[in-house]
Design an enzyme around this catalytic site. Structure first.
Site, short mmCIF file in Angstrom:
data_model
loop_
_atom_site.label_atom_id
_atom_site.label_comp_id
_atom_site.label_asym_id
_atom_site.label_seq_id
_atom_site.Cartn_x
_atom_site.Cartn_y
_atom_site.Cartn_z
N ARG A 47 0.84 -1.21 0.00
CA ARG A 47 0.00 0.00 0.00
C ARG A 47 0.87 1.26 0.00
O ARG A 47 0.56 2.24 -0.69
CB ARG A 47 -0.93 -0.01 1.21
CG ARG A 47 -2.06 -1.02 1.05
CD ARG A 47 -2.91 -1.11 2.28
NE ARG A 47 -3.58 0.13 2.61
CZ ARG A 47 -3.97 0.47 3.84
NH1 ARG A 47 -3.76 -0.34 4.85
NH2 ARG A 47 -4.61 1.60 4.05
N GLN A 58 -10.12 9.93 7.59
CA GLN A 58 -9.88 8.58 8.09
C GLN A 58 -8.78 7.92 7.28
O GLN A 58 -8.39 6.79 7.57
CB GLN A 58 -11.17 7.76 7.97
CG GLN A 58 -12.33 8.32 8.78
CD GLN A 58 -13.66 7.73 8.32
OE1 GLN A 58 -14.06 6.66 8.74
NE2 GLN A 58 -14.33 8.45 7.43
N ASP A 117 -3.33 7.60 3.90
CA ASP A 117 -2.44 8.03 2.80
C ASP A 117 -2.09 9.51 2.98
O ASP A 117 -2.63 10.20 3.85
CB ASP A 117 -3.09 7.74 1.43
CG ASP A 117 -4.32 8.59 1.14
OD1 ASP A 117 -4.26 9.82 1.33
OD2 ASP A 117 -5.35 8.03 0.71
N HIS A 155 -6.98 8.05 11.83
CA HIS A 155 -6.59 6.64 11.84
C HIS A 155 -5.08 6.46 11.62
O HIS A 155 -4.62 5.36 11.32
CB HIS A 155 -7.39 5.83 10.81
CG HIS A 155 -8.82 5.68 11.20
ND1 HIS A 155 -9.82 5.33 10.31
CD2 HIS A 155 -9.43 5.82 12.40
CE1 HIS A 155 -10.98 5.28 10.96
NE2 HIS A 155 -10.77 5.58 12.21
N GLY A 162 -16.90 10.15 0.51
CA GLY A 162 -16.27 8.86 0.25
C GLY A 162 -16.04 7.99 1.47
O GLY A 162 -14.98 7.38 1.60
P1 OAD Z 1 -14.75 2.32 2.96
O1 OAD Z 1 -13.95 1.47 2.06
O2 OAD Z 1 -15.54 1.69 4.04
O3 OAD Z 1 -15.79 3.17 2.11
C1 OAD Z 1 -15.45 3.88 0.95
C2 OAD Z 1 -16.68 4.62 0.47
O4 OAD Z 1 -16.30 5.40 -0.63
C3 OAD Z 1 -17.82 3.70 -0.01
O5 OAD Z 1 -19.03 4.10 0.62
C4 OAD Z 1 -17.89 3.96 -1.51
O6 OAD Z 1 -19.23 3.94 -2.00
C5 OAD Z 1 -17.32 5.35 -1.61
N1 OAD Z 1 -16.68 5.67 -2.89
C6 OAD Z 1 -16.12 4.83 -3.79
N2 OAD Z 1 -15.63 5.51 -4.84
C7 OAD Z 1 -15.88 6.81 -4.60
C8 OAD Z 1 -15.62 8.03 -5.30
N3 OAD Z 1 -14.99 8.03 -6.49
N4 OAD Z 1 -16.02 9.18 -4.75
C9 OAD Z 1 -16.66 9.20 -3.55
N5 OAD Z 1 -16.94 8.10 -2.86
C10 OAD Z 1 -16.56 6.92 -3.35
O7 OAD Z 1 -13.76 3.43 3.53
P2 OAD Z 1 -13.89 4.32 4.84
O8 OAD Z 1 -15.28 4.73 5.11
O9 OAD Z 1 -12.85 5.35 4.74
O10 OAD Z 1 -10.01 2.18 9.25
O11 OAD Z 1 -13.46 3.29 5.95
C11 OAD Z 1 -13.32 3.76 7.24
C12 OAD Z 1 -12.22 3.05 7.92
O12 OAD Z 1 -12.41 1.64 7.86
C13 OAD Z 1 -10.83 3.24 7.32
O13 OAD Z 1 -10.19 4.40 7.76
C14 OAD Z 1 -10.13 2.05 7.83
C15 OAD Z 1 -11.18 1.06 7.42
O14 OAD Z 1 -11.03 -0.17 7.80
C16 OAD Z 1 -8.98 1.67 9.87
O15 OAD Z 1 -8.04 1.16 9.29
C17 OAD Z 1 -9.07 1.80 11.37
#
Ligand code: OAD
Length: 249
Positions: free
Chosen positions: A55, A86, A89, A111, A187
């Protein structure tokens, strides 16, 4: 104009970085939400390091996209601004708007930071120099703490772990000082209660709550305006609109 922006993995998707959940979320048939845990590290630290090294490499090769730049633009144009991400990167830190970057005191990586590693046992942590992380180029190996010899682990928050209290305090201070005129959530699946909590406090009774997600809405119950579009097309337009309102009001 007082703004809070909350971002998740979706804002970096258009830079080529896979999200955690949903399509393309898996890494070699392994579920990232299970790799980012202490128990995964205890049972196979090498595979966990391998995932983080890959990554890191992918993130180094990636470039900030139009959505990251729009967040920097908003930071430059708003009276008061804070970014709660969150994401581990560094794309928000690298994104610039006409040479302007988000000042470090306006950004919390709640995070953690993927380019930091820390001792599993003591307080030692270090920002790993570009491409020279301990053991970075090897496909196997678990780096050791230069101070005490314990295992080093990625400087990120894993599932089931507490957040860094200093980062929590920074977010709390901003959201509790006074309500925001607009909160933009981009996102994220909003999987954690603290994200909902901060979003709710920051919005207050009168703030606008805007959620950008092409697939799902998670904040409609809080009254969010759902913009069902990818971040790199939606966010620059929304930022322009917000800043135009400011200049004409
Ligand atoms: P997720 O992978 O859970 O969610 C990503 C979201 O982005 C989804 O709802 C997609 O629909 C949306 N998405 C995809 N492409 C997109 C785009 N081009 N524009 C806008 N949205 C888009 O990621 P997070 O919510 O960030 O935590 O996850 C939260 C945390 O869970 C992360 O920080 C990490 C993870 O496990 C830890 O590592 C503690």
């Amino acid at each position: 104009m007082r703004i809070l922006v909350v971002t998740g993995a979706g804002i970096s998707a258009e830079s080529g970085i896979p999200t955690f959940r949903g399509t393309g979320g898996y890494w070699r048939n392994l579920d990232p939400t299970k790799l980012a845990t202490q128990s995964a590290f205890d049972s196979d630290p090498e595979i966990v390091w391998q995932w983080y090294r890959e990554r890191r490499d992918m993130i180094r090769r990636a470039q900030p996209n139009a959505a990251h730049r729009a967040v920097a633009q908003l930071s430059a144009g708003a009276d008061e601004f804070f970014l709660l991400t969150q994401n581990v990167d560094d794309l928000h830190r690298r994104a610039d708007w006409n040479g302007y970057r988000i000042p470090p005191d306006q950004l919390a990586q709640i995070h953690g930071d993927i380019f930091v590693s820390k001792c599993e046992r003591g307080d030692f942590s270090q920002a790993d120099p570009d491409g020279e992380d301990v053991g970075e180029r090897s496909t196997a190996g678990v780096p050791r703490c230069p101070k005490c010899g314990a295992r080093m682990r990625p400087g990120v928050v894993w599932f089931g772990e507490g957040l860094d209290p200093r980062e929590v305090a920074r977010v709390d201070n901003y959201v509790r000082a006074r309500p925001c005129s607009a909160v933009i959530v981009v996102g994220t699946t909003v999987a954690f209660d603290y994200i909902v909590h901060w979003t709710r406090i920051a919005t207050g009774r009168r703030g606008r709550l805007i959620e950008i997600n092409p697939d799902d809405s998670f904040l409609e119950k809080l009254g969010a305006e759902w913009v069902k579009e990818p971040a790199a097309s939606a966010l620059p337009r929304i930022v322009d609109e917000l800043l135009a309102t400011r200049t004409t009001s």
